[in-house]
Design a protein around this motif. Structure first.
Motif, PDB file in Angstrom:
ATOM      1  N   ARG A 212       0.828  -1.209   0.000  1.00 20.08           N
ATOM      2  CA  ARG A 212       0.000   0.000   0.000  1.00 20.08           C
ATOM      3  C   ARG A 212       0.862   1.259   0.000  1.00 20.08           C
ATOM      4  N   VAL A 213       1.939   1.275   0.815  1.00 22.44           N
ATOM      5  CA  VAL A 213       2.822   2.443   0.866  1.00 22.44           C
ATOM      6  C   VAL A 213       3.518   2.634  -0.475  1.00 22.44           C
ATOM      7  N   LEU A 214       3.982   1.544  -1.079  1.00 20.43           N
ATOM      8  CA  LEU A 214       4.632   1.657  -2.390  1.00 20.43           C
ATOM      9  C   LEU A 214       3.647   2.187  -3.423  1.00 20.43           C
ATOM     10  N   ASP A 215       2.411   1.759  -3.329  1.00 19.92           N
ATOM     11  CA  ASP A 215       1.384   2.251  -4.259  1.00 19.92           C
ATOM     12  C   ASP A 215       1.147   3.743  -4.055  1.00 19.92           C
ATOM     13  N   ILE A 216       1.124   4.198  -2.796  1.00 17.56           N
ATOM     14  CA  ILE A 216       0.952   5.625  -2.495  1.00 17.56           C
ATOM     15  C   ILE A 216       2.117   6.435  -3.061  1.00 17.56           C
ATOM     16  N   LEU A 217       3.337   5.952  -2.841  1.00 17.96           N
ATOM     17  CA  LEU A 217       4.517   6.667  -3.339  1.00 17.96           C
ATOM     18  C   LEU A 217       4.499   6.755  -4.863  1.00 17.96           C
ATOM     19  N   THR A 218       4.112   5.666  -5.492  1.00 19.19           N
ATOM     20  CA  THR A 218       4.070   5.633  -6.960  1.00 19.19           C
ATOM     21  C   THR A 218       3.063   6.629  -7.512  1.00 19.19           C
ATOM     22  N   LYS A 219       1.922   6.758  -6.837  1.00 14.70           N
ATOM     23  CA  LYS A 219       0.886   7.678  -7.299  1.00 14.70           C
ATOM     24  C   LYS A 219       1.209   9.131  -6.960  1.00 14.70           C
ATOM     25  N   LYS A 220       1.816   9.356  -5.795  1.00 11.23           N
ATOM     26  CA  LYS A 220       2.093  10.724  -5.343  1.00 11.23           C
ATOM     27  C   LYS A 220       3.280  11.351  -6.069  1.00 11.23           C
ATOM     28  N   MET A 221       4.277  10.550  -6.438  1.00  8.60           N
ATOM     29  CA  MET A 221       5.463  11.101  -7.083  1.00  8.60           C
ATOM     30  C   MET A 221       5.926  10.194  -8.220  1.00  8.60           C
ATOM     31  N   PRO A 222       5.088  10.042  -9.242  1.00  7.47           N
ATOM     32  CA  PRO A 222       5.407   9.112 -10.332  1.00  7.47           C
ATOM     33  C   PRO A 222       6.713   9.425 -11.055  1.00  7.47           C
ATOM     34  N   ASP A 223       7.071  10.715 -11.126  1.00  9.71           N
ATOM     35  CA  ASP A 223       8.296  11.097 -11.822  1.00  9.71           C
ATOM     36  C   ASP A 223       9.461  11.325 -10.871  1.00  9.71           C
ATOM     37  N   ARG A 224       9.230  11.130  -9.585  1.00 11.62           N
ATOM     38  CA  ARG A 224      10.261  11.391  -8.575  1.00 11.62           C
ATOM     39  C   ARG A 224      10.659  10.132  -7.819  1.00 11.62           C
ATOM     40  N   LEU A 225      10.182   8.982  -8.263  1.00 14.19           N
ATOM     41  CA  LEU A 225      10.450   7.732  -7.566  1.00 14.19           C
ATOM     42  C   LEU A 225      11.264   6.814  -8.476  1.00 14.19           C
ATOM     43  N   PHE A 226      12.387   6.329  -7.953  1.00 15.94           N
ATOM     44  CA  PHE A 226      13.167   5.374  -8.719  1.00 15.94           C
ATOM     45  C   PHE A 226      12.328   4.128  -8.996  1.00 15.94           C
ATOM     46  N   LYS A 227      12.508   3.553 -10.163  1.00 14.67           N
ATOM     47  CA  LYS A 227      11.828   2.301 -10.473  1.00 14.67           C
ATOM     48  C   LYS A 227      12.388   1.164  -9.625  1.00 14.67           C
ATOM     49  N   SER A 228      13.655   1.259  -9.299  1.00 16.12           N
ATOM     50  CA  SER A 228      14.278   0.244  -8.442  1.00 16.12           C
ATOM     51  C   SER A 228      13.652   0.278  -7.049  1.00 16.12           C
ATOM     52  N   VAL A 229      13.378  -0.884  -6.497  1.00 16.70           N
ATOM     53  CA  VAL A 229      12.829  -1.020  -5.153  1.00 16.70           C
ATOM     54  C   VAL A 229      13.748  -1.951  -4.372  1.00 16.70           C
ATOM     55  N   ILE A 230      14.132  -1.529  -3.162  1.00 21.03           N
ATOM     56  CA  ILE A 230      15.048  -2.324  -2.346  1.00 21.03           C
ATOM     57  C   ILE A 230      14.266  -3.152  -1.337  1.00 21.03           C
ATOM     58  N   SER A 231      14.369  -4.458  -1.452  1.00 23.04           N
ATOM     59  CA  SER A 231      13.621  -5.365  -0.575  1.00 23.04           C
ATOM     60  C   SER A 231      14.361  -5.637   0.720  1.00 23.04           C
ATOM     61  N   MET A 232      13.654  -6.195   1.673  1.00 24.88           N
ATOM     62  CA  MET A 232      14.286  -6.703   2.888  1.00 24.88           C
ATOM     63  C   MET A 232      15.214  -7.853   2.499  1.00 24.88           C
ATOM     64  N   ASP A 233      16.404  -7.890   3.067  1.00 28.68           N
ATOM     65  CA  ASP A 233      17.355  -8.957   2.738  1.00 28.68           C
ATOM     66  C   ASP A 233      18.290  -9.130   3.938  1.00 28.68           C
ATOM     67  N   THR A 234      18.339 -10.314   4.502  1.00 30.74           N
ATOM     68  CA  THR A 234      19.188 -10.565   5.668  1.00 30.74           C
ATOM     69  C   THR A 234      20.672 -10.409   5.346  1.00 30.74           C
ATOM     70  N   LYS A 235      21.013 -10.419   4.060  1.00 31.07           N
ATOM     71  CA  LYS A 235      22.421 -10.280   3.667  1.00 31.07           C
ATOM     72  C   LYS A 235      22.971  -8.900   4.037  1.00 31.07           C
ATOM     73  N   PHE A 236      22.107  -7.904   4.150  1.00 34.30           N
ATOM     74  CA  PHE A 236      22.562  -6.576   4.569  1.00 34.30           C
ATOM     75  C   PHE A 236      23.119  -6.632   5.993  1.00 34.30           C
ATOM     76  N   ARG A 237      22.416  -7.330   6.877  1.00 40.23           N
ATOM     77  CA  ARG A 237      22.877  -7.457   8.258  1.00 40.23           C
ATOM     78  C   ARG A 237      24.172  -8.265   8.328  1.00 40.23           C
ATOM     79  N   GLU A 238      24.259  -9.294   7.527  1.00 42.66           N
ATOM     80  CA  GLU A 238      25.476 -10.107   7.512  1.00 42.66           C
ATOM     81  C   GLU A 238      26.669  -9.263   7.056  1.00 42.66           C
ATOM     82  N   ALA A 239      26.444  -8.447   6.045  1.00 42.78           N
ATOM     83  CA  ALA A 239      27.513  -7.591   5.535  1.00 42.78           C
ATOM     84  C   ALA A 239      27.977  -6.605   6.598  1.00 42.78           C
ATOM     85  N   SER A 240      27.016  -5.993   7.295  1.00 44.81           N
ATOM     86  CA  SER A 240      27.341  -5.031   8.337  1.00 44.81           C
ATOM     87  C   SER A 240      28.133  -5.681   9.463  1.00 44.81           C
ATOM     88  N   ALA A 241      27.727  -6.877   9.856  1.00 41.59           N
ATOM     89  CA  ALA A 241      28.396  -7.575  10.946  1.00 41.59           C
ATOM     90  C   ALA A 241      29.843  -7.917  10.606  1.00 41.59           C
TER      91      ALA A 241
END
Length: 272
Positions: A212-241
């Motif tokens: 729902r939030v992604l849908d709101i962002l897409t509608k509110k700023m269609p030309d200001r939102l990157f098409k790329s979307v960053i998902s949750m990924d446990t590899k980020f925490r592993e990298a930080s550690a």
């Protein structure tokens, strides 16, 4: 907001494209974006410098640069009494395996509001300093603090394109309003609009609230939102550690692929 910005006709910095990464809400993936995007751009054969401007120094600690053990940090740049041609030689720490050069933060950045209170042109310090190294890089990424102040002002004034990571959560939308207020205020002071694009982060396709939030962002700023979307990924925490970037952990995981796609999108956007 008095920021000491007097150059109202600043053109694009010659050389590097400068990308401030900021949101006035913490925990939205700002530091992860700075480091992961920097590494992704390197994989696309770009020369990259990442500058940690956040007094919390999360990016610095992530990369195993502990401010209390360093003789020189980005703080020296802001406290310099005048032009110091070799200051970048002292504060830039060459690539340690991430692929990009790095400038670490310092906790005393939080005191700059007082230290620079009466300094003329205090909002242009970073912009002027970056001119000395801009030609050496393709991209310079600025990991900004999560609050309005002289550091964020310096980053936005120096930047070519502001990247706003937005966690796909309803509470995170409040932070977006805050930084939009800052953008409008600074745009008036500069006499030019601040270019920006938003990046949806911490996305979980299984969660209806995220969708729902992604849908709101897409509608509110269609030309200001990157098409790329960053998902949750446990590899980020592993990298930080492990004091590494996600490409060191698993270059084929979803997070790595998404930041690589974002890097390609930014390059295409800047070349269009």
């Amino acid at each position: 907001m008095s920021v000491g910005v007097t150059n109202r006709n600043r053109g694009k910095t010659v050389g590097a494209t400068i990308l401030p990464i900021a949101n006035q809400k913490g925990g939205v993936g700002k530091t992860t974006t700075a480091l992961s995007l920097g590494a992704a751009l390197v994989r696309l054969k770009k020369k990259v410098l990442v500058v940690d401007l956040d007094p919390h120094a999360n990016a610095s600690i992530h990369m195993a640069f502990f401010p209390e053990k360093l003789k020189y940090t980005v703080l020296d740049l802001f406290l310099s009494k005048g032009p110091e041609p070799d200051i970048w030689d002292r504060i830039i720490y060459p690539d340690k395996g991430s692929g990009f050069d790095f400038v670490p933060s310092h906790i005393r950045l939080s005191e700059l509001e007082v230290d620079l209170k009466d300094k003329p042109g205090k909002g242009l310090i970073l912009h002027k300093a970056l001119e000395a190294v801009s030609s050496e890089y393709d991209y310079i990424l600025l990991d900004c603090p999560p609050h309005v102040g002289i550091i964020l002002v310096n980053a936005l004034v120096a930047g070519d394109l502001l990247i706003i990571p937005i966690q796909t959560d309803f509470l995170a939308l409040h932070g977006v309003r805050l930084i939009f207020d800052t953008i409008r205020t600074l745009s008036k002071a500069l006499g030019r609009p601040i270019r920006f694009r938003a990046l949806a982060t911490m996305y979980d396709q299984r969660a209806s609230a995220c969708r729902r939030v992604l849908d709101i962002l897409t509608k509110k700023m269609p030309d200001r939102l990157f098409k790329s979307v960053i998902s949750m990924d446990t590899k980020f925490r592993e990298a930080s550690a492990q004091g590494q970037v996600i490409f060191d952990i698993d270059p084929k995981c979803s997070g790595a692929k998404q930041y690589l796609q974002l890097a390609k999108e930014i390059i295409a956007h800047e070349n269009s």
